[in-house]
Design a protein around this motif. Structure first.
Motif, PDB file in Angstrom:
ATOM      1  N   LEU A 104      13.372  20.773 -23.920  1.00  0.00           N
ATOM      2  CA  LEU A 104      12.887  19.380 -23.875  1.00  0.00           C
ATOM      3  C   LEU A 104      11.369  19.299 -23.724  1.00  0.00           C
ATOM      4  O   LEU A 104      10.752  18.320 -24.124  1.00  0.00           O
ATOM      5  CB  LEU A 104      13.535  18.638 -22.702  1.00  0.00           C
ATOM      6  CG  LEU A 104      14.963  18.146 -22.888  1.00  0.00           C
ATOM      7  CD1 LEU A 104      15.480  17.559 -21.574  1.00  0.00           C
ATOM      8  CD2 LEU A 104      15.040  17.110 -23.997  1.00  0.00           C
ATOM      9  N   ALA A 162      11.678  13.866 -30.395  1.00  0.00           N
ATOM     10  CA  ALA A 162      12.791  12.883 -30.415  1.00  0.00           C
ATOM     11  C   ALA A 162      12.539  12.024 -31.650  1.00  0.00           C
ATOM     12  O   ALA A 162      11.568  11.275 -31.698  1.00  0.00           O
ATOM     13  CB  ALA A 162      12.768  12.034 -29.154  1.00  0.00           C
ATOM     14  N   ASN A 189      16.498   8.743 -28.538  1.00  0.00           N
ATOM     15  CA  ASN A 189      17.573   9.291 -27.703  1.00  0.00           C
ATOM     16  C   ASN A 189      18.769   8.327 -27.611  1.00  0.00           C
ATOM     17  O   ASN A 189      18.607   7.167 -27.213  1.00  0.00           O
ATOM     18  CB  ASN A 189      16.971   9.548 -26.311  1.00  0.00           C
ATOM     19  CG  ASN A 189      17.939  10.194 -25.355  1.00  0.00           C
ATOM     20  OD1 ASN A 189      18.988   9.631 -25.073  1.00  0.00           O
ATOM     21  ND2 ASN A 189      17.580  11.353 -24.859  1.00  0.00           N
ATOM     22  N   LYS A 190      19.944   8.855 -27.965  1.00  0.00           N
ATOM     23  CA  LYS A 190      21.119   7.972 -28.059  1.00  0.00           C
ATOM     24  C   LYS A 190      21.550   7.423 -26.697  1.00  0.00           C
ATOM     25  O   LYS A 190      21.870   6.241 -26.549  1.00  0.00           O
ATOM     26  CB  LYS A 190      22.274   8.749 -28.702  1.00  0.00           C
ATOM     27  CG  LYS A 190      23.443   7.884 -29.036  1.00  0.00           C
ATOM     28  CD  LYS A 190      24.441   8.624 -29.879  1.00  0.00           C
ATOM     29  CE  LYS A 190      25.681   7.757 -30.080  1.00  0.00           C
ATOM     30  NZ  LYS A 190      26.795   8.524 -30.570  1.00  0.00           N
ATOM     31  N   ALA A 224      10.578  14.285 -26.499  1.00  0.00           N
ATOM     32  CA  ALA A 224      11.992  14.247 -26.098  1.00  0.00           C
ATOM     33  C   ALA A 224      12.157  14.148 -24.577  1.00  0.00           C
ATOM     34  O   ALA A 224      13.081  13.491 -24.090  1.00  0.00           O
ATOM     35  CB  ALA A 224      12.705  15.491 -26.618  1.00  0.00           C
ATOM     36  N   GLN A 270      12.010  10.559 -22.988  1.00  0.00           N
ATOM     37  CA  GLN A 270      13.179   9.738 -23.343  1.00  0.00           C
ATOM     38  C   GLN A 270      14.424  10.191 -22.577  1.00  0.00           C
ATOM     39  O   GLN A 270      15.215   9.381 -22.096  1.00  0.00           O
ATOM     40  CB  GLN A 270      13.439   9.797 -24.850  1.00  0.00           C
ATOM     41  CG  GLN A 270      12.344   9.100 -25.653  1.00  0.00           C
ATOM     42  CD  GLN A 270      12.723   8.871 -27.107  1.00  0.00           C
ATOM     43  OE1 GLN A 270      13.882   8.941 -27.493  1.00  0.00           O
ATOM     44  NE2 GLN A 270      11.715   8.588 -27.927  1.00  0.00           N
ATOM     45  N   GLN A 271      14.575  11.526 -22.447  1.00  0.00           N
ATOM     46  CA  GLN A 271      15.761  12.036 -21.737  1.00  0.00           C
ATOM     47  C   GLN A 271      15.692  11.673 -20.243  1.00  0.00           C
ATOM     48  O   GLN A 271      16.683  11.238 -19.644  1.00  0.00           O
ATOM     49  CB  GLN A 271      15.843  13.565 -21.919  1.00  0.00           C
ATOM     50  CG  GLN A 271      17.041  14.215 -21.254  1.00  0.00           C
ATOM     51  CD  GLN A 271      18.376  13.759 -21.854  1.00  0.00           C
ATOM     52  OE1 GLN A 271      18.429  13.320 -23.009  1.00  0.00           O
ATOM     53  NE2 GLN A 271      19.448  13.817 -21.065  1.00  0.00           N
TER      54      GLN A 271
END
Ligand SMILES: Cc1ncc(COP(=O)(O)O)c(C=O)c1O
Length: 476
Positions: free
Chosen positions: A149, A154, A159-160, A357, A360-361
């Motif tokens: 990460l 992303a 990010n879903k 990423a 967002q995570q």
């Protein structure tokens, strides 16, 4: 006889009681229920009919007097004054203007970021109002579990899990959107810019609030768009009559509105206005870009509905971010673009291509942790208290200033006497170690030169310093 206002029962509980009474009376003055020169209910009447204590009634009337809305006449009572020019909503619709504010805005923003100042200028919460420690813990855990990460892309739409979390929150606020209709952006600024680029070409006219968020003015300027500044009420937001007249007269390409706690005034548009705005623009086939950045910071019990909640045709492009509530530097915002979703995604892909990423995570996991609502409850309480303290200090100061009564967010709009140049006051205050935002940053056409915006998202502010600096500048 006036009944107890509904304001006491429903959506403005967050205000201290005297402010609720003052706001309700101000509303009656603005809407003409109490005409100019008319006597308004006495302290005794407010006590008897509205069920508030005499000291609350007195504080409310005093606040209105300080704002220049009413005047006390000896042994007679309080009377509605002619609205001072500086508080009146302009009735005419201004002509469109090319925007040229970037240099001034950048200059002020750069100065206001200097270390060692009392930072009342930029709308950036100090770290005590952000959940820094828990974000650090989540980041560490994420990196332990998924080391990639730290370097990963992303890609759009983003990010879903994060989009799912945001969709759940938007649904709770009354919007019918799903995760697949959202795009994660680099903050709300990118979301707004993408919308403008999809909707308009250089030279086109964009209807905006007046005063408007300075970052929006900068985006219009960079894209060569013209601003049509629609007058706004400091409490209720955009004047819909003026907007209706403007869209008749001018070929407006899009309209940008912040209905929930606008920047800079903190105004909150009533629900019936929101509904009317959405249907007016939908009928006229003018896309509506909504900036809902401050909605989570409401002082009342319930989250105000976004304009998007009334959107049945995909005409509202909803933009927001977690920059004011969780982490400005994460640059996590989003857009629910309605029928423009595909175009927005394409543009996002070719401009930003991808974001980081990790942020967002971490944001997704933070929202999933359930801490966000607890954090919001805490900071709303803190901001409300800070605002009350500041308003009390201003009121007690006896300075010839008026101010907005925000019902959310962390910004206060201060209105100085009409002849005062707030830019000069700003420079003098900077010398005294205080940064504020001069009002002319919020207009494309030199309006609001006598106003300034103050951020209350500062830790342990000593408002007496602000009052002393203001007093010094206003009496120089
Ligand atoms: C009303 C408004 N919209 C958008 C933004 C931009 O926010 P972000 O930092 O998420 O890009 C700001 C920041 O001050 C703002 O006040």
């Amino acid at each position: 006889m006036l009944r107890i206002p509904t304001i006491f029962k429903c959506d403005r509980e967050g205000l201290v009681l005297y402010q609720q009474v003052a706001e309700q009376l101000a509303e009656h003055i603005r809407t003409g229920v109490f005409a100019e020169g008319e006597r308004i209910p006495s302290i005794r009447k407010l006590h008897q009919q509205w069920g508030v204590s005499q000291s609350t009634a007195l504080a409310a009337l005093s606040a209105l007097e300080a704002q220049g809305l009413i005047e006390a006449r000896p042994r007679s009572g309080f009377y509605v004054k002619a609205l001072p020019e500086r508080l009146q909503v302009e009735e005419h619709v201004p002509a469109p203007v090319a925007v040229s504010r970037h240099q001034l805005i950048n200059h002020v923003l750069n100065q206001s970021r200097q270390p060692g100042l009392m930072h009342l200028g930029a709308a950036v919460p100090e770290t005590v109002f952000l959940p820094q420690e828990i974000l650090r813990r989540i980041s560490n855990r994420c990196l332990r579990e998924q080391p990639g990460l730290i370097t990963d892309y992303a890609f759009p739409p983003g990010n879903k899990t994060l989009r799912q979390q945001i969709a759940v929150r938007m649904q709770a606020a009354g919007c019918s959107v799903s995760a697949s209709e959202l795009l994660i952006t680099q903050g709300c600024q990118e979301a707004l810019s993408l919308c403008l680029r999809v909707l308009a070409q250089p030279g086109d006219l964009i209807a905006i609030e007046s005063p408007a968020y300075h970052g929006l003015l900068q985006a219009l300027e960079a894209l060569g768009l013209q601003a049509l500044e629609i007058p706004c009420d400091p409490a209720r937001g955009m004047d819909l009559e003026a907007l209706a007249a403007a869209i008749q007269e001018w070929p407006v390409k899009a309209c940008v509105v912040s209905a929930n706690f606008s920047n800079p005034t903190g105004s909150l548009m009533p629900d019936e206005h929101k509904q009317r705005l959405v249907s007016m623009l939908s009928e006229a086939q003018i896309p509506l870009v909504e900036d809902d950045t401050y909605a989570d910071l409401h002082y009342g019990r319930r989250q105000p509905h976004p304009l998007k909640a009334w959107d049945r045709e995909g005409n509202v492009l909803y933009c927001s971010a977690f920059s004011k509530t969780i982490a400005p530097g994460f640059r996590v915002g989003w857009v629910a673009g309605g029928r423009y979703h595909q175009q927005l995604q394409q543009l996002l892909t070719v401009t930003t291509m991808a974001s980081h990423a990790l942020s967002q995570q971490v944001m997704a996991e933070y929202l999933h942790s359930g801490d966000y609502d607890r954090h919001l409850r805490k900071v709303r309480r803190q901001y409300r208290q800070q605002l009350h303290n500041l308003v009390d200090a201003l009121y007690a100061s006896g300075l010839p200033v008026a101010w907005s009564l925000p019902q959310g967010g962390f910004l206060l709009w201060l209105i100085l006497p009409a002849e005062v140049d707030a830019l000069a006051v700003y420079e003098q205050m900077l010398q005294k170690g205080i940064s504020v935002m001069p009002g002319s940053l919020f207009s494309a056409s030199e309006r609001f030169r006598h106003c300034m915006r103050i951020s209350i998202a500062v830790s342990q502010p000593d408002w007496s310093l602000l009052v002393a600096a203001l007093r010094g500048s206003l009496t120089d």
